[in-house]
Design an enzyme around this catalytic site. Structure first.
Site, PDB file in Angstrom:
ATOM      1  N   GLY A   1      -6.003  -8.390  15.004  1.00  0.00           N
ATOM      2  CA  GLY A   1      -6.299  -9.629  15.709  1.00  0.00           C
ATOM      3  C   GLY A   1      -6.972  -9.292  17.038  1.00  0.00           C
ATOM      4  O   GLY A   1      -6.527  -8.407  17.772  1.00  0.00           O
TER       5      GLY A   1
ATOM      6  N   ARG B   1      27.042  27.195   4.512  1.00  0.00           N
ATOM      7  CA  ARG B   1      27.299  25.824   4.059  1.00  0.00           C
ATOM      8  C   ARG B   1      28.351  25.154   4.951  1.00  0.00           C
ATOM      9  O   ARG B   1      28.936  25.796   5.820  1.00  0.00           O
ATOM     10  CB  ARG B   1      27.734  25.861   2.597  1.00  0.00           C
ATOM     11  CG  ARG B   1      26.570  26.237   1.667  1.00  0.00           C
ATOM     12  CD  ARG B   1      27.048  26.433   0.247  1.00  0.00           C
ATOM     13  NE  ARG B   1      27.828  25.292  -0.200  1.00  0.00           N
ATOM     14  CZ  ARG B   1      28.687  25.326  -1.222  1.00  0.00           C
ATOM     15  NH1 ARG B   1      28.882  26.450  -1.892  1.00  0.00           N
ATOM     16  NH2 ARG B   1      29.349  24.244  -1.560  1.00  0.00           N
TER      17      ARG B   1
ATOM     18  N   GLY C   1       3.677 -15.444   6.091  1.00  0.00           N
ATOM     19  CA  GLY C   1       2.962 -15.032   7.298  1.00  0.00           C
ATOM     20  C   GLY C   1       3.906 -14.734   8.457  1.00  0.00           C
ATOM     21  O   GLY C   1       5.097 -15.040   8.413  1.00  0.00           O
ATOM     22  N   THR C   2       3.330 -14.133   9.498  1.00  0.00           N
ATOM     23  CA  THR C   2       4.172 -13.703  10.630  1.00  0.00           C
ATOM     24  C   THR C   2       4.746 -14.896  11.400  1.00  0.00           C
ATOM     25  O   THR C   2       5.863 -14.819  11.920  1.00  0.00           O
ATOM     26  CB  THR C   2       3.361 -12.807  11.585  1.00  0.00           C
ATOM     27  OG1 THR C   2       2.141 -13.481  11.942  1.00  0.00           O
ATOM     28  CG2 THR C   2       3.014 -11.467  10.953  1.00  0.00           C
TER      29      THR C   2
ATOM     30  N   GLY D   1      36.060  49.366  -5.026  1.00  0.00           N
ATOM     31  CA  GLY D   1      34.911  48.679  -5.618  1.00  0.00           C
ATOM     32  C   GLY D   1      35.188  48.307  -7.067  1.00  0.00           C
ATOM     33  O   GLY D   1      35.895  49.007  -7.781  1.00  0.00           O
TER      34      GLY D   1
ATOM     35  N   ARG E   1       0.803  -1.228   0.000  1.00  0.00           N
ATOM     36  CA  ARG E   1       0.000   0.000   0.000  1.00  0.00           C
ATOM     37  C   ARG E   1       0.836   1.279   0.000  1.00  0.00           C
ATOM     38  O   ARG E   1       0.311   2.369  -0.200  1.00  0.00           O
ATOM     39  CB  ARG E   1      -0.973  -0.009   1.191  1.00  0.00           C
ATOM     40  CG  ARG E   1      -2.187  -0.898   0.949  1.00  0.00           C
ATOM     41  CD  ARG E   1      -3.131  -0.870   2.115  1.00  0.00           C
ATOM     42  NE  ARG E   1      -2.655  -1.688   3.223  1.00  0.00           N
ATOM     43  CZ  ARG E   1      -3.052  -1.541   4.489  1.00  0.00           C
ATOM     44  NH1 ARG E   1      -3.905  -0.592   4.810  1.00  0.00           N
ATOM     45  NH2 ARG E   1      -2.585  -2.341   5.423  1.00  0.00           N
TER      46      ARG E   1
ATOM     47  N   ALA F   1      28.918  44.558  -0.976  1.00  0.00           N
ATOM     48  CA  ALA F   1      27.834  43.944  -1.756  1.00  0.00           C
ATOM     49  C   ALA F   1      28.364  43.450  -3.086  1.00  0.00           C
ATOM     50  O   ALA F   1      29.135  44.135  -3.747  1.00  0.00           O
ATOM     51  CB  ALA F   1      26.731  44.966  -1.987  1.00  0.00           C
TER      52      ALA F   1
ATOM     53  N   LYS G   1      30.960  29.351   2.715  1.00  0.00           N
ATOM     54  CA  LYS G   1      31.325  27.930   2.711  1.00  0.00           C
ATOM     55  C   LYS G   1      32.748  27.754   3.198  1.00  0.00           C
ATOM     56  O   LYS G   1      33.650  28.477   2.740  1.00  0.00           O
ATOM     57  CB  LYS G   1      31.196  27.363   1.295  1.00  0.00           C
ATOM     58  CG  LYS G   1      31.480  25.885   1.234  1.00  0.00           C
ATOM     59  CD  LYS G   1      32.220  25.453  -0.019  1.00  0.00           C
ATOM     60  CE  LYS G   1      33.685  25.832   0.038  1.00  0.00           C
ATOM     61  NZ  LYS G   1      34.516  25.193  -0.992  1.00  0.00           N
TER      62      LYS G   1
ATOM     63  N   ASN H   1      37.366  31.091  -5.593  1.00  0.00           N
ATOM     64  CA  ASN H   1      38.198  30.121  -4.872  1.00  0.00           C
ATOM     65  C   ASN H   1      38.543  28.899  -5.706  1.00  0.00           C
ATOM     66  O   ASN H   1      39.347  28.083  -5.301  1.00  0.00           O
ATOM     67  CB  ASN H   1      37.476  29.670  -3.587  1.00  0.00           C
ATOM     68  CG  ASN H   1      36.109  29.079  -3.870  1.00  0.00           C
ATOM     69  OD1 ASN H   1      35.415  29.496  -4.783  1.00  0.00           O
ATOM     70  ND2 ASN H   1      35.731  28.108  -3.078  1.00  0.00           N
TER      71      ASN H   1
HETATM   72  C1  UD1 Z   1      -0.644  -8.721  12.555  1.00  0.00           C
HETATM   73  C2  UD1 Z   1      -1.250  -9.681  13.563  1.00  0.00           C
HETATM   74  C3  UD1 Z   1      -2.547  -9.084  14.117  1.00  0.00           C
HETATM   75  C4  UD1 Z   1      -2.248  -7.742  14.747  1.00  0.00           C
HETATM   76  C5  UD1 Z   1      -1.576  -6.825  13.712  1.00  0.00           C
HETATM   77  C6  UD1 Z   1      -1.136  -5.565  14.380  1.00  0.00           C
HETATM   78  C7  UD1 Z   1      -0.636 -11.886  12.758  1.00  0.00           C
HETATM   79  C8  UD1 Z   1      -1.111 -13.114  12.080  1.00  0.00           C
HETATM   80  N1  UD1 Z   1      -1.535 -10.922  12.922  1.00  0.00           N
HETATM   81  O1  UD1 Z   1      -1.555  -8.650  11.474  1.00  0.00           O
HETATM   82  O2  UD1 Z   1      -3.080  -9.956  15.101  1.00  0.00           O
HETATM   83  O3  UD1 Z   1      -3.448  -7.162  15.207  1.00  0.00           O
HETATM   84  O4  UD1 Z   1      -0.417  -7.465  13.166  1.00  0.00           O
HETATM   85  O5  UD1 Z   1      -0.649  -4.680  13.436  1.00  0.00           O
HETATM   86  O6  UD1 Z   1       0.499 -11.814  13.149  1.00  0.00           O
HETATM   87  N2  UD1 Z   1       5.789  -9.864   7.977  1.00  0.00           N
HETATM   88  C9  UD1 Z   1       6.888 -10.589   7.620  1.00  0.00           C
HETATM   89  N3  UD1 Z   1       6.716 -11.733   6.924  1.00  0.00           N
HETATM   90  C10 UD1 Z   1       5.500 -12.212   6.586  1.00  0.00           C
HETATM   91  C11 UD1 Z   1       4.369 -11.471   6.959  1.00  0.00           C
HETATM   92  C12 UD1 Z   1       4.553 -10.292   7.660  1.00  0.00           C
HETATM   93  O7  UD1 Z   1       8.029 -10.192   7.899  1.00  0.00           O
HETATM   94  O8  UD1 Z   1       5.432 -13.276   5.964  1.00  0.00           O
HETATM   95  C13 UD1 Z   1       5.988  -8.627   8.723  1.00  0.00           C
HETATM   96  C14 UD1 Z   1       5.437  -7.433   7.986  1.00  0.00           C
HETATM   97  O9  UD1 Z   1       6.431  -6.823   7.208  1.00  0.00           O
HETATM   98  C15 UD1 Z   1       5.016  -6.533   9.147  1.00  0.00           C
HETATM   99  C16 UD1 Z   1       4.636  -7.516  10.249  1.00  0.00           C
HETATM  100  O10 UD1 Z   1       5.256  -8.722   9.908  1.00  0.00           O
HETATM  101  O11 UD1 Z   1       6.094  -5.761   9.599  1.00  0.00           O
HETATM  102  C17 UD1 Z   1       3.141  -7.683  10.405  1.00  0.00           C
HETATM  103  O12 UD1 Z   1       2.617  -8.237   9.221  1.00  0.00           O
HETATM  104  P1  UD1 Z   1       1.209  -7.809   8.648  1.00  0.00           P
HETATM  105  O13 UD1 Z   1       0.964  -8.523   7.399  1.00  0.00           O
HETATM  106  O14 UD1 Z   1       1.089  -6.339   8.625  1.00  0.00           O
HETATM  107  O15 UD1 Z   1       0.238  -8.416   9.767  1.00  0.00           O
HETATM  108  P2  UD1 Z   1      -1.225  -7.962  10.046  1.00  0.00           P
HETATM  109  O16 UD1 Z   1      -2.119  -8.600   9.051  1.00  0.00           O
HETATM  110  O17 UD1 Z   1      -1.296  -6.503  10.177  1.00  0.00           O
END
Ligand code: UD1
Ligand code: MG
Length: 456
Positions: free
Chosen positions: A138, A331, A78-79, A421, A15, A378, A349, A384
């Site tokens: 979450g 500068r 995923g996280t 001058g 985004r 002025a 400078k 330089n």
């Molecule tokens: C996550 C939480 C959610 C919480 C929210 C708060 C999980 C599953 N959910 O959701 O409960 O309310 O954050 O902001 O954890 N990232 C990685 N690798 C990945 C996915 C993400 O490094 O594979 C990093 C992202 O760059 C980011 C962070 O983890 O910095 C969070 O990831 P994001 O996808 O924003 O999680 P949310 O869906 O916001």
């Protein structure tokens, strides 16, 4: 208590609609990730693991020198999957592992420390916050007081979506248990991702205590996902900083029109007008007044000095009781002693100006050493640069340089010299004498102005 810190920074930041990895976007002049690293640094973690993925090379280059080790996550599933990549790098003797988000820049050191203490190597501690609109977050599911699980927004039932207590993305977990839980994660959910948040239900099932620690406020847990959110956090950060300055006695014409991208240290009775930007390390002495629309970076300004409107200062030092601007440019390497006056459209400078020296209009002083009480006229400049090398101009005390002079360096003007001058001076001028280097005026008697030839 020894800690591991894991910072998740692999996400793309779709985004932001930018080619720059999200965590490298700047807030108050520093990359988002730098804010997180700086907040974690005082905790002196045994191991800091940075999870990189999108733009990994640039992100790792930015973090070089932070002491963090890197775990690359490719692809990003995923996280939970992210923290799985860090697991092999965790220090087992550090019994608490804190997980931070690279895109949640304003988290406070004290908050992280309190969360780590709440974990204490035995409990799972979640940083939570109550939000009026919890969409996307979450939700914290409780049975009585006890936290049972986190359900992601996309997986939540309408009743669960009504819960306003949310997970901030920041937790502290017992290191050994975290490894065990990470190994049990599945991606059987609405997003087909490995959720770190599923460790909560696993902990509860094992009878491990889960504690929710509230954040100090909403600002420190807000994440950056879009330019709008980045701008919102920037304003919150700047507003808090402006408030701190005013609490310390600094008079701001408008706290909403001040930007500090670094550290601004002010003495007593400092006044700052609207639309000023301070970058790097800036020190303003007692009684300094800064006019509107000034940009000041890495500079020290002495007591009682006035910086007038539209002045630009970069890597310079100014003494006490000086007058700078309006429209002045200092500068790198400009070192101005007390009571120096630099007026409009004057550029300085790599030059030192001794006490009371003045260049009030339209001038350039580059690579110059300027004595006390010199008056630099002025339109006069130091030439330089010969096209290959820079040369110095040394101007003694009490020298008077007239208007529109070109001082061709290297050059020495002796104490008390006066330069007529319009001179283009390419050899030294002796002390105490008038030196003029320009054509003598000639008047041609009997000369007639051309007349228009009549048309035929
Ligand atoms: C996550 C939480 C959610 C919480 C929210 C708060 C999980 C599953 N959910 O959701 O409960 O309310 O954050 O902001 O954890 N990232 C990685 N690798 C990945 C996915 C993400 O490094 O594979 C990093 C992202 O760059 C980011 C962070 O983890 O910095 C969070 O990831 P994001 O996808 O924003 O999680 P949310 O869906 O916001
Ligand atoms: Mg997020």
């Amino acid at each position: 208590m020894a800690l591991n810190v894991v910072i998740m920074a692999a996400g793309k930041g779709t985004r932001m609609k930018s080619t720059l990895p999200k965590v490298l976007h700047r807030l108050a002049g520093r990359p988002l990730l730098q804010h997180v690293l700086d907040a974690a640094a005082p905790l002196q973690a045994a191991r800091t693991v940075l999870i990189t993925g999108h733009g990994a090379e640039a992100v790792e280059a930015m973090a070089a020198g932070s002491g963090a080790v890197y775990a690359r996550q490719m692809p990003q599933l995923g996280t939970g999957h992210a923290v799985q990549q860090a697991a092999p790098l965790l220090d087992d003797e550090a019994t608490t592992t804190v997980v931070l988000n690279g895109d949640v820049p304003l988290v406070q050191t004290a908050t992280i420390a309190a969360l780590a203490a709440a974990c204490g190597g035995t409990r799972l501690a979640l940083l939570t916050v109550e939000l009026a609109d919890a969409t996307g977050y979450g939700r914290i599911l409780r049975k009585g007081d006890a936290v049972q699980a986190i359900v992601e927004h996309k997986d939540a039932s309408p009743a669960q979506r009504a819960i306003r207590e949310v997970y901030t993305g920041i937790m502290a977990a017992p290191t050994a248990a975290l490894r065990r839980w990470l190994a049990q994660l599945t991606n059987d959910n609405a997003q087909g991702e490995y959720y770190l948040t599923d460790v909560v239900a696993l902990a509860a099932a094992e009878g491990v205590a889960v504690v929710a620690a509230p954040a100090s406020g909403e600002t420190e847990v807000l994440g950056v996902n879009s330019p709008q959110q980045l701008a919102d956090l920037e304003r919150r950060f700047q507003a808090a900083n402006a408030l701190r300055l005013m609490e310390a006695g600094v008079r701001l014409a408008d706290p909403a029109r001040l930007d500090v991208r670094g550290t601004l240290t002010c003495g007593a009775d400092v006044e700052i007008d609207v639309n000023c930007v301070f970058e790097g390390r800036v020190v303003l002495g007692d009684g300094v007044r800064v006019g509107p629309n000034c940009v000041i970076r890495d500079a020290e300004i002495g007591p009682g000095t006035a910086i007038h409107a539209f002045t630009h200062i970069d890597e310079a030092v100014v003494g006490a009781g000086a007058l700078i601007g309006p429209y002045a440019r200092l500068r790198p390497g400009a070192a101005l002693a007390d009571e120096v006056h630099i007026g409009n459209f004057v550029e300085v400078k790599n030059s030192t100006l001794a006490r009371g020296a003045k260049a009030n209009h339209l001038a350039y002083l580059g690579d110059a050493t300027v004595g006390e009480r010199v008056n630099f006229g002025a339109g006069s400049i130091t030439a330089n640069y010969d096209g290959a090398n820079k040369h110095r101009t040394v101007i003694g005390n009490d020298v008077h340089v007239g208007s529109n002079c070109v001082l061709v360096a290297p050059l020495v003007l002796g104490d008390g010299a006066t330069i007529g001058g319009g001179s283009t001076l390419s050899k030294d001028a002796p002390a105490g004498a008038l030196t003029v280097a320009r054509a003598r005026p000639v008047t041609l008697p009997g000369w007639h102005r051309p007349r228009k030839t009549p048309a035929r």
